[in-house]
Structure formats: C-alpha cells, structure tokens
Design a protein around this motif. Structure first.
Motif, PDB file in Angstrom:
ATOM      1  N   GLU A 105       0.855  -1.181   0.000  1.00  0.00           N
ATOM      2  CA  GLU A 105       0.000   0.000   0.000  1.00  0.00           C
ATOM      3  C   GLU A 105       0.893   1.233   0.000  1.00  0.00           C
ATOM      4  O   GLU A 105       2.076   1.153   0.338  1.00  0.00           O
ATOM      5  CB  GLU A 105      -0.934   0.004   1.208  1.00  0.00           C
ATOM      6  N   PRO A 106       0.334   2.368  -0.361  1.00  0.00           N
ATOM      7  CA  PRO A 106       1.146   3.594  -0.361  1.00  0.00           C
ATOM      8  C   PRO A 106       1.540   3.973   1.069  1.00  0.00           C
ATOM      9  O   PRO A 106       0.696   4.040   1.948  1.00  0.00           O
ATOM     10  CB  PRO A 106       0.221   4.653  -0.964  1.00  0.00           C
ATOM     11  N   GLU A 107       2.827   4.184   1.260  1.00  0.00           N
ATOM     12  CA  GLU A 107       3.291   4.546   2.595  1.00  0.00           C
ATOM     13  C   GLU A 107       4.296   5.693   2.528  1.00  0.00           C
ATOM     14  O   GLU A 107       4.882   5.975   1.483  1.00  0.00           O
ATOM     15  CB  GLU A 107       3.938   3.346   3.293  1.00  0.00           C
ATOM     16  N   LEU A 108       4.485   6.317   3.672  1.00  0.00           N
ATOM     17  CA  LEU A 108       5.560   7.271   3.887  1.00  0.00           C
ATOM     18  C   LEU A 108       6.353   6.741   5.065  1.00  0.00           C
ATOM     19  O   LEU A 108       5.773   6.274   6.051  1.00  0.00           O
ATOM     20  CB  LEU A 108       5.011   8.665   4.189  1.00  0.00           C
ATOM     21  N   ALA A 136       2.196  12.727   4.518  1.00  0.00           N
ATOM     22  CA  ALA A 136       1.612  11.442   4.117  1.00  0.00           C
ATOM     23  C   ALA A 136       0.248  11.656   3.468  1.00  0.00           C
ATOM     24  O   ALA A 136      -0.058  11.067   2.430  1.00  0.00           O
ATOM     25  CB  ALA A 136       1.501  10.506   5.322  1.00  0.00           C
ATOM     26  N   ARG A 139       0.617  13.102   0.022  1.00  0.00           N
ATOM     27  CA  ARG A 139       1.116  12.115  -0.934  1.00  0.00           C
ATOM     28  C   ARG A 139       0.171  10.919  -1.093  1.00  0.00           C
ATOM     29  O   ARG A 139       0.516   9.932  -1.729  1.00  0.00           O
ATOM     30  CB  ARG A 139       2.505  11.631  -0.512  1.00  0.00           C
ATOM     31  N   ALA A 141      -0.627   8.683   1.024  1.00  0.00           N
ATOM     32  CA  ALA A 141      -0.170   7.469   1.699  1.00  0.00           C
ATOM     33  C   ALA A 141      -1.226   7.047   2.706  1.00  0.00           C
ATOM     34  O   ALA A 141      -1.868   7.886   3.342  1.00  0.00           O
ATOM     35  CB  ALA A 141       1.159   7.721   2.401  1.00  0.00           C
ATOM     36  N   THR A 142      -1.409   5.758   2.846  1.00  0.00           N
ATOM     37  CA  THR A 142      -2.372   5.237   3.816  1.00  0.00           C
ATOM     38  C   THR A 142      -1.686   4.692   5.067  1.00  0.00           C
ATOM     39  O   THR A 142      -2.349   4.310   6.019  1.00  0.00           O
ATOM     40  CB  THR A 142      -3.222   4.118   3.184  1.00  0.00           C
TER      41      THR A 142
END
Length: 190
Positions: A105-108, A136, A139, A141-142
């Motif tokens: 998953e999208p992360e930072l 986050a 961007r 991010a989840t």
C-alpha cells in the motif's frame, strides 16, 4: 527569546516554531542535532542506539543526510534566534530502508527524527511527526511507518507508541559491535 543556561528557551511561544524544507546547506545543522543526541544518550549511559562517536564525521551518516536533503525529504523545525534562525529538530521522510519489509500500500517512511535536547519537553518531535502525517496525506499514503532502536529499556519504542504508532515487526541488524535490535512501528493515515 531568552535562553536558559542549557541553551533551551527561558520563555517559549509554541507559535514561534515553524517548519521548512531542508536543503544541502542544512546538512551540518542536522548532523549537529544528531551529535547532540549522541552526547545526551552517552551521558545517560545509553550508547546502544548511536554509539559514542560524533556522527558528523561519519561518511555514511553525512551521505544519508545529504541524500534526504537532495530528495526534498528533509524537514526542519526552526525558531527565530539572535541574527537568524535556530534549527531545533529534523525529520527525514521518504521510502523505507532496504532492511524494512515492504508493504502493499502507499506509505511514507520516517527515516530520521531528532531534536535539540535543550528543547526537550516543548513538543518539537510531536510537531515534526504531525508534519510527517500531513506529508503522508498530501502524498496519499495510507500508512506511516518508522523504525527505532529497541534495545535497553525500549524508551524510544514507548515514545512512538505514545505518539500514536503501533509496534509491528521487530528486527535485528548485525553490526561490528554486535547486534542492533530495532522495532518497526506503524500508524494508519486516513
């Protein structure tokens, strides 16, 4: 702003703290923050995290901080000071390091969080983590993750848990001085 003998604020207006993107010219200030943290940890007898040697002379650490600045992943917490500004904290965000298991998953990823110890108790670290959450969201991010030293009394793990993170995977990095125990923590971003 008046200063106490330890260099911290005598009077403090939380609204005076501001964030800005760090650049390569800020690398020495970030390294000075890390060196200050190393000294403070050593004075506490807590040398497992970063050792006892200044990080400002470590080519690997210099390259890491420079890379974060070049990638626009460096955020500084600053306060107005005599003749300019004083950097009181630094945050580096971006992709997870190679030893961190990937997620689907999208992360930072928080790669660095360090504050000037003379400003302890003024919420500088919490403000920088709030900035990481904001980035986050921007961007999309989840997930926000961080890792930290998990040895000794696990005080750093507890700090991140108080900041809303949940302990996930522990890990160990083999180093010349022996194993370095770490903890990955995560927080959902909505």
């Amino acid at each position: 702003m008046q200063r106490t003998p330890d260099g911290g604020p005598d009077t403090f207006d939380p609204a005076s703290v501001y964030h800005r993107v760090g650049t390569e010219t800020d690398v020495p200030a970030v390294l000075a923050l890390i060196d200050g943290a190393v000294r403070w940890l050593a004075e506490q007898g807590r040398t497992g995290q970063w050792g006892t040697e200044p990080q400002s002379t470590n080519p690997r650490r210099i390259a890491m901080v420079t890379g974060w600045a070049r990638e626009s992943g460096l955020v500084l917490a600053c306060v107005p000071g005599d003749g300019g500004e004083q950097v009181v904290g630094a945050l580096a965000v971006g992709a997870a390091r190679s030893y961190v298991p990937p997620v689907n998953e999208p992360e930072l990823y928080v790669n660095l969080l360090v504050t000037d110890r003379s400003w302890a108790g003024h919420g500088i670290g919490g403000r920088l983590l709030d900035e990481a959450r904001r980035i986050a969201v921007d961007r999309r991010a989840t997930l926000l993750r961080v890792d930290c030293y998990a040895g000794g009394d696990r005080a750093l793990v507890r700090y991140y848990e108080r900041a809303g993170f949940t302990a996930a995977e522990p890990f160990t990095i083999d180093q010349p001085g022996g194993p370095w125990p770490g903890q990955i923590l995560s927080q959902r971003i909505s």
